[in-house]
Design a protein around this motif. Structure first.
Motif, PDB file in Angstrom:
ATOM      1  N   ASP A  16       0.825  -1.205   0.000  1.00  0.00           N
ATOM      2  CA  ASP A  16       0.000   0.000   0.000  1.00  0.00           C
ATOM      3  C   ASP A  16       0.861   1.257   0.000  1.00  0.00           C
ATOM      4  O   ASP A  16       0.452   2.294  -0.520  1.00  0.00           O
ATOM      5  CB  ASP A  16      -0.954   0.022   1.197  1.00  0.00           C
ATOM      6  CG  ASP A  16      -2.036   1.092   1.057  1.00  0.00           C
ATOM      7  OD1 ASP A  16      -2.669   1.147  -0.021  1.00  0.00           O
ATOM      8  OD2 ASP A  16      -2.233   1.869   1.994  1.00  0.00           O
TER       9      ASP A  16
ATOM     10  N   LYS B 157      -3.865   2.421  -2.607  1.00  0.00           N
ATOM     11  CA  LYS B 157      -5.075   1.795  -3.162  1.00  0.00           C
ATOM     12  C   LYS B 157      -5.887   2.717  -4.062  1.00  0.00           C
ATOM     13  O   LYS B 157      -6.557   2.244  -4.984  1.00  0.00           O
ATOM     14  CB  LYS B 157      -5.958   1.279  -2.032  1.00  0.00           C
ATOM     15  CG  LYS B 157      -6.410   2.339  -1.037  1.00  0.00           C
ATOM     16  CD  LYS B 157      -7.173   1.708   0.103  1.00  0.00           C
ATOM     17  CE  LYS B 157      -7.623   2.730   1.130  1.00  0.00           C
ATOM     18  NZ  LYS B 157      -6.487   3.436   1.771  1.00  0.00           N
ATOM     19  N   GLN B 158      -5.833   4.033  -3.840  1.00  0.00           N
ATOM     20  CA  GLN B 158      -6.651   4.943  -4.656  1.00  0.00           C
ATOM     21  C   GLN B 158      -6.197   5.014  -6.108  1.00  0.00           C
ATOM     22  O   GLN B 158      -6.906   5.541  -6.956  1.00  0.00           O
ATOM     23  CB  GLN B 158      -6.671   6.351  -4.052  1.00  0.00           C
ATOM     24  CG  GLN B 158      -5.343   7.088  -4.026  1.00  0.00           C
ATOM     25  CD  GLN B 158      -4.589   6.894  -2.718  1.00  0.00           C
ATOM     26  OE1 GLN B 158      -4.714   5.838  -2.091  1.00  0.00           O
ATOM     27  NE2 GLN B 158      -3.834   7.907  -2.322  1.00  0.00           N
TER      28      GLN B 158
ATOM     29  N   LYS C  56      -6.929   1.877 -10.310  1.00  0.00           N
ATOM     30  CA  LYS C  56      -8.097   1.959 -11.193  1.00  0.00           C
ATOM     31  C   LYS C  56      -7.762   1.686 -12.647  1.00  0.00           C
ATOM     32  O   LYS C  56      -8.663   1.545 -13.470  1.00  0.00           O
ATOM     33  CB  LYS C  56      -8.743   3.343 -11.070  1.00  0.00           C
ATOM     34  CG  LYS C  56      -9.223   3.659  -9.656  1.00  0.00           C
ATOM     35  CD  LYS C  56      -9.703   5.088  -9.531  1.00  0.00           C
ATOM     36  CE  LYS C  56     -10.118   5.398  -8.096  1.00  0.00           C
ATOM     37  NZ  LYS C  56     -10.524   6.814  -7.940  1.00  0.00           N
TER      38      LYS C  56
END
Length: 200
Positions: free
Chosen positions: A22, A27-28, A31
């Protein structure tokens, strides 16, 4: 996948233990569906403040480490979640080799699948590399996978151990798909025979 045989590159230190996935790729940023484009987010929360400004004290933001291709860190590198985006981000940033005393198992395996050479050295050997990196601006290592050796311009000569199967993966530039495709002829022959039996 690009084969790995030899590499001469600047060493960038991340002097922390238990660097988790992480921290490597928060995590953001998970995508994207491609493997590329993650390098800009590598160690994002260590490289940038909340306003998006570079944190000058973090090693990868310092000019002497620009263009580095060897990442040096401490024990248990790549711990935490199993996200394969972590080696994607490391590779996309420009690193082809990571050196640490130990790695989390899943991260370690994912490195080989993505063309990154993870090298395990003793705590003492890693500490010596940190010292050399601090003493010599633009410090470079020569990584020779054909001979399992590390050398530098200051007399260093270190042998490292690596499972031969994984070593051949990197030397030949193979991932799991590439390994399977080496048997493409036998697979096609089997499929043709199987199809002829089905429709006989």
């Amino acid at each position: 996948m690009e084969a790995f045989t030899k590499l001469s590159g600047i060493v960038a230190p991340v002097d922390r233990v238990n660097v988790d996935t992480d921290a490597i790729i928060p995590k953001q940023f998970l995508k994207r569906i491609e493997r590329t484009g993650f390098g800009q987010f590598l160690f994002y929360e260590w490289r940038f403040d909340q306003e998006g400004n570079e944190i000058s004290t973090f090693s990868l933001n310092q000019p002497e480490y620009k263009g580095a291709s060897v990442l040096l860190s401490r024990a248990n590198f790549g711990c935490g979640s199993s996200r394969e985006h972590a080696p994607w981000a490391i590779m996309d940033f420009g690193f082809r080799c990571v050196i640490a005393p130990s790695f989390a198992d899943i991260f370690y395996n994912n490195c080989f699948k993505n063309g990154i050479l993870p090298i395990k050295l003793s705590e003492e050997q890693v500490e010596e590399l940190f010292q050399r990196t601090n003493q010599h601006e633009g410090y470079q290592l020569n990584v020779d996978l054909e001979n399992n050796s590390l050398t530098d311009a200051y007399g260093l000569s270190v042998q490292f151990e690596l499972d031969e199967h994984r070593r051949q993966f990197l030397l030949q530039g193979l991932d799991d798909i590439g390994l399977t495709l080496q048997h493409e002829g036998a697979i096609s022959e089997y499929e043709n025979k199987h199809a002829s039996l089905l429709f006989a």
